[in-house]
Structures are given as structure tokens and as C-alpha cells.
Design a protein around this motif. Structure first.
Motif, PDB file in Angstrom:
ATOM      1  N   GLN A 404       0.830  -1.208   0.000  1.00  0.00           N
ATOM      2  CA  GLN A 404       0.000   0.000   0.000  1.00  0.00           C
ATOM      3  C   GLN A 404       0.861   1.254   0.000  1.00  0.00           C
ATOM      4  O   GLN A 404       0.571   2.222  -0.716  1.00  0.00           O
ATOM      5  CB  GLN A 404      -0.921   0.005   1.227  1.00  0.00           C
ATOM      6  CG  GLN A 404      -2.023  -1.036   1.191  1.00  0.00           C
ATOM      7  CD  GLN A 404      -2.851  -1.034   2.458  1.00  0.00           C
ATOM      8  OE1 GLN A 404      -2.343  -1.285   3.551  1.00  0.00           O
ATOM      9  NE2 GLN A 404      -4.140  -0.734   2.333  1.00  0.00           N
ATOM     10  N   LYS A 405       1.930   1.235   0.796  1.00  0.00           N
ATOM     11  CA  LYS A 405       2.848   2.375   0.813  1.00  0.00           C
ATOM     12  C   LYS A 405       3.470   2.583  -0.562  1.00  0.00           C
ATOM     13  O   LYS A 405       3.599   3.726  -1.041  1.00  0.00           O
ATOM     14  CB  LYS A 405       3.939   2.151   1.855  1.00  0.00           C
ATOM     15  CG  LYS A 405       3.449   2.157   3.298  1.00  0.00           C
ATOM     16  CD  LYS A 405       4.610   1.938   4.249  1.00  0.00           C
ATOM     17  CE  LYS A 405       4.130   1.918   5.707  1.00  0.00           C
ATOM     18  NZ  LYS A 405       5.256   1.686   6.641  1.00  0.00           N
ATOM     19  N   LEU A 406       3.847   1.487  -1.205  1.00  0.00           N
ATOM     20  CA  LEU A 406       4.459   1.564  -2.527  1.00  0.00           C
ATOM     21  C   LEU A 406       3.477   2.157  -3.537  1.00  0.00           C
ATOM     22  O   LEU A 406       3.861   2.973  -4.384  1.00  0.00           O
ATOM     23  CB  LEU A 406       4.900   0.170  -2.973  1.00  0.00           C
ATOM     24  CG  LEU A 406       5.681   0.103  -4.295  1.00  0.00           C
ATOM     25  CD1 LEU A 406       6.978   0.889  -4.181  1.00  0.00           C
ATOM     26  CD2 LEU A 406       5.969  -1.354  -4.669  1.00  0.00           C
ATOM     27  N   LEU A 407       2.205   1.764  -3.440  1.00  0.00           N
ATOM     28  CA  LEU A 407       1.186   2.288  -4.344  1.00  0.00           C
ATOM     29  C   LEU A 407       1.017   3.791  -4.166  1.00  0.00           C
ATOM     30  O   LEU A 407       0.944   4.532  -5.154  1.00  0.00           O
ATOM     31  CB  LEU A 407      -0.152   1.583  -4.086  1.00  0.00           C
ATOM     32  CG  LEU A 407      -1.356   2.098  -4.893  1.00  0.00           C
ATOM     33  CD1 LEU A 407      -1.129   1.871  -6.376  1.00  0.00           C
ATOM     34  CD2 LEU A 407      -2.646   1.428  -4.426  1.00  0.00           C
ATOM     35  N   HIS A 408       0.987   4.256  -2.913  1.00  0.00           N
ATOM     36  CA  HIS A 408       0.839   5.690  -2.665  1.00  0.00           C
ATOM     37  C   HIS A 408       2.050   6.467  -3.181  1.00  0.00           C
ATOM     38  O   HIS A 408       1.888   7.543  -3.776  1.00  0.00           O
ATOM     39  CB  HIS A 408       0.645   5.949  -1.165  1.00  0.00           C
ATOM     40  CG  HIS A 408      -0.689   5.492  -0.645  1.00  0.00           C
ATOM     41  ND1 HIS A 408      -1.874   5.985  -1.123  1.00  0.00           N
ATOM     42  CD2 HIS A 408      -1.024   4.589   0.307  1.00  0.00           C
ATOM     43  CE1 HIS A 408      -2.890   5.416  -0.493  1.00  0.00           C
ATOM     44  NE2 HIS A 408      -2.397   4.562   0.383  1.00  0.00           N
ATOM     45  N   TRP A 409       3.232   5.935  -2.963  1.00  0.00           N
ATOM     46  CA  TRP A 409       4.426   6.614  -3.460  1.00  0.00           C
ATOM     47  C   TRP A 409       4.466   6.637  -4.987  1.00  0.00           C
ATOM     48  O   TRP A 409       4.931   7.611  -5.590  1.00  0.00           O
ATOM     49  CB  TRP A 409       5.691   5.953  -2.908  1.00  0.00           C
ATOM     50  CG  TRP A 409       6.036   6.445  -1.540  1.00  0.00           C
ATOM     51  CD1 TRP A 409       6.054   5.748  -0.378  1.00  0.00           C
ATOM     52  CD2 TRP A 409       6.445   7.783  -1.200  1.00  0.00           C
ATOM     53  NE1 TRP A 409       6.419   6.551   0.672  1.00  0.00           N
ATOM     54  CE2 TRP A 409       6.670   7.813   0.194  1.00  0.00           C
ATOM     55  CE3 TRP A 409       6.623   8.960  -1.931  1.00  0.00           C
ATOM     56  CZ2 TRP A 409       7.070   8.960   0.858  1.00  0.00           C
ATOM     57  CZ3 TRP A 409       7.024  10.119  -1.262  1.00  0.00           C
ATOM     58  CH2 TRP A 409       7.239  10.098   0.112  1.00  0.00           C
TER      59      TRP A 409
END
Length: 443
Positions: A404-409
Motif C-alpha cells: 500500500q505504501k508503494l502504491l501511494h508513493w
């Protein structure tokens, strides 16, 4: 500590996380927590299906073509719903309602972000409001030309009339929740011009020979047109004021706002897609920036469509002007009925003055679409996509999975690049068009 900001009209202090400076967040004098999710859904849908939709066949589909236009609109739909839902879920972050976009940004980042977010939002909404006045003036001129095609009345005159109409409406409606029945009127008006545009486009398309759907322009200009149209995709689906709209909704605010967003991005988009796709199908690359100028049919039918677009634009503008009205009313303690003499005088002077300036800019630069592309690049992209994803990371980072963090970044980096590219394309478009257009042009 965060004090309860629902008590009286005293200011409260909301402390930004990890920030050394506190931010004064005044209570609002406007009505909040009073509207059903369905009324809020119609507020959102009114913004999306406003008379602006009559221009998207030309401003989005023509530069992008069938494949790019369809894929771009579907992609914009998905990412807009996702980004808006992130903001909606942060509405009660930290145990306090953040009824303004800048309040939420200030709580998470601090005072500088509060000021920057307010500046970006003000620019964004000011340009949208100015665009609505141009749109209303253009619709009124199109109505006039149907019955009397002469050179006596120029576009700036119709823009001035539109500005007066918007001013009268703004003075009469004290706050966003007070739209009430006017949202129903807006829906009826939207249905009228959408159905007429769709039916007449289909009629013309069935009678016309094969259309040219190729993207116009030389290879270099095509690239800039494609990039610039990305800003129009952003304008099509996003208000830039989700917290302000969410402030009007009843508890539970997050659950109800999500219902409203789902309605906006499902049922609410049906007329939008029908107008955009049928318009482009019927006229191809010759589709203009105002679809009702392309359609053929009985004069009285086109007249009804144009006058409906005019009045709907007046109503829709009020939605996007409401954050400025709320700021001014709260700052000067104006609340209650618009018929109270004190309130009436204040709104005539302040709201009237604000819209007078909007109207002057609209008449001065009636080719404002170029500047709106620039606004979309430098403010709408950051507010809707970049800031929304980063704020969610800051607020929920410890609770998010690595994917999820990777998607937001990815969203942050991708839309930062798109924003930069769209800025360059918009500046180029302004430079090119400035050689053709002049101030107070009759376009």
C-alpha cells in the motif's frame, strides 16, 4: 490536545503533528452536519455534470482520440475516486473534524502547509468560478445567436450578464447546505441539456458521412495537446474541496461521504459519458469546445438546451465559490438568513465584489481554458492526487502494508511528473494562443 471545535463560535487551536507552530482553526458560521448523503451526492454530481460537460468532447476526446480519450477518462475516474476517498477517510483524523482542506493539511504538516494548501485551493476554485462565468456567458450568447445573429452583442456583454446572475444567486443562498431544492433544479436542467445534446448528436451522426477521428495538429503540437488535455481530465472529476463538502453531511460522516462518492462515480457519471462519447462520435475531430454549437435541430430545442446550460452554470458556480464565502462569513461573523439587513448588505458588498472581479477576469480573458489547464497542472493535480496520497501516508503510514505504501508513493511520483509536464504544455499553449486572441475578445 485538540479542543472540541463544535462549541459556539470561539476559535480553537489544532496542533499539527511534529510541528512547532499551532494553527488557529475558527469554527464556521455556516451550517454543517445537516445534509443526507444523497444531497451531498447531488452536490458532487452537479459539479461533475455541470455545463462544462458540453466542452469535454472537444477538449478531451479530440486531442486524445478514441483510445486515449476512453482510457484516459476511465483511468481518471478510478484514480479520482481513490484519491477523493483518501481525503474523505481523513475527515476525522486525530479525533477532530477537519471541515476545510487547509485545516487537514495544517493538522498533518504544520502552518506552512496550511497556507500553501489554502493558496492552491483558492487559485483552483477562483479559476473554476471564472470559467463558470465564461461558460454561462457563452451559453447565453449561443441562445441569443439562435434568434438574432448580429454584431450588436459581444461575448463580454453576455459574460457581464452571467456575472450579475451569479451575484444575485450568491447573495440569496447563504451557504452550501441551503442549496436544497436548487440541486433538484440543477438536476432537471442537466437532464434537459444532456438529453438534447445526446439526441441531436445521434441524429446528426446517423445522417453524416464517415467522420475523421484522427488527432489534429503536427506531431510536436500533438504531444503538447495530449499532455495539456490531462489537466482537463482532472477538472472533469474533481472538486478540490472534498472536506468542505463533507462538512455538510450527517453522521457518520465518513461512511455517508463514501456513499456519496460511490454515487458520484457510478450513477452520476452516466450522463457525463453519454454526452462526451456521443458528441465525439457524431462530429469527430471537428467537435468544438461547446457541443451545442455543433448540433443541428429545431431552434427552439437548441434554445432550451442553451438556456438550461446557462442557469445550471449559475447554480454550479455557487458550489465552487462556497469555500470563499465560508471563509469571509466566518471571518466577519456573518450567519443566519440572507434576508437580515446586515447579512444582505455584507453579501452584496463582499460576495458581489468577489464575483465582480471574477466577471472582469472572465470578460478580459474569455479564452481562459488555457489558463485553466495551467491551474489544473499547478494546483488541481497537487491537491487531488499528490497531497491526498502523501497526507494519507503521513496519517496512516504505520498501519499500511508495504504494498500500500508503494502504491501511494507511485501515485505521488507519477502525478508529480504529470503535473510538471502539464505545466510546460499549458504555458506553451498560452504563449501560442496569445498571438491569436486579444483581451475582451468575442470568441
Amino acid at each position: 490536545m485538540v479542543e472540541d471545535n463544535n462549541r459556539g463560535n470561539d476559535s480553537t487551536k489544532v496542533y499539527a503533528n511534529k510541528a512547532a507552530m499551532d494553527i488557529e482553526v475558527p469554527d464556521t458560521t455556516h451550517q454543517i452536519s445537516s445534509d443526507s448523503w444523497l444531497q451531498v451526492a447531488f452536490v458532487l454530481t452537479t459539479g461533475v455534470n455541470s455545463a462544462y460537460v458540453l466542452g469535454y468532447s472537444g477538449s478531451i476526446m479530440v486531442p486524445l482520440g478514441w483510445v486515449g480519450g476512453v482510457v484516459g477518462l476511465l483511468f481518471a475516474t478510478v484514480v479520482s475516486l481513490y484519491s477523493n476517498s483518501l481525503i474523505a477517510k481523513l475527515h476525522e483524523h486525530g479525533g477532530v473534524r477537519h471541515i476545510r482542506y487547509r485545516d487537514l493539511a495544517g493538522y498533518i504538516y504544520g502552518k506552512r502547509a496550511y497556507s500553501l494548501t489554502w493558496a492552491l485551493q483558492y487559485i483552483n476554485l477562483f479559476m473554476i468560478n471564472t470559467g463558470y462565468i465564461i461558460l454561462a456567458g457563452s451559453a447565453l450568447k449561443a441562445f441569443y445567436v439562435l434568434f438574432r445573429n448580429d454584431d450588436q452583442m459581444k461575448l463580454p456583454y453576455f459574460i457581464a450578464i452571467a456575472g450579475i446572475a451569479c451575484g444575485i444567486f450568491a447573495i440569496s443562498i447563504p451557504h452550501l447546505s441551503a442549496l436544497g431544492i436548487w440541486l433538484g433544479v440543477s438536476t432537471i436542467l442537466t437532464t434537459i441539456y444532456s438529453v438534447i445534446a445526446i439526441v441531436l448528436s445521434i441524429k446528426d451522426g446517423l445522417r453524416s458521412p464517415a467522420r475523421d477521428y484522427s488527432m489534429p495538429g503536427e506531431s510536436s503540437s500533438k504531444v503538447f495537446s495530449i499532455i495539456g488535455s490531462a489537466a482537463s481530465l482532472v477538472f472533469a472529476f474533481n472538486t478540490g474541496m472534498v472536506p468542505e463538502i463533507q462538512a455538510t453531511i450527517k453522521q457518520p460522516v465518513v461512511k455517508n461521504m463514501m456513499k456519496a462518492l460511490y454515487f458520484q462515480f457510478s450513477v452520476g457519471l452516466v450522463p457525463f459519458f453519454l454526452v462526451v462519447f456521443t458528441g465525439y462520435w457524431a462530429y469527430g475531430s471537428s467537435t468544438g469546445t461547446y457541443l451545442l454549437n455543433n448540433v443541428t435541430g429545431p431552434v427552439w430545442v437548441k434554445g432550451i438546451a442553451n438556456i438550461s446550460a446557462f442557469f445550471q452554470a449559475v447554480i454550479a458556480l455557487h458550489i465552487f465559490a462556497s469555500p470563499m464565502y465560508e471563509y469571509l462569513d466566518t471571518k466577519f461573523g456573518i450567519k443566519g438568513s440572507s434576508l437580515i439587513i446586515k447579512n444582505l448588505i455584507f453579501r452584496i458588498g463582499v460576495r458581489g465584489g468577489y464575483l465582480t472581479f471574477n466577471t472582469f477576469i472572465a470578460a478580459l480573458l474569455p479564452f481562459l481554458g488555457d489558463f485553466m489547464s495551467l491551474t489544473g497542472a499547478i494546483s488541481t493535480f497537487p491537491l487531488t492526487f499528490i497531497l491526498a496520497n502523501h497526507m494519507y501516508l503521513m496519517a496512516k503510514g504505520d498501519k499500511l502494508a508495504s504494498t500500500q505504501k508503494l502504491l501511494h508513493w507511485f501515485h505521488i511520483v507519477f502525478f508529480s511528473i504529470v503535473s510538471l509536464a502539464a505545466t510546460v504544455a499549458a504555458i506553451r499553449l498560452i504563449v501560442v494562443d496569445s498571438r491569436t486572441y486579444h483581451v475582451f475578445a468575442d470568441v
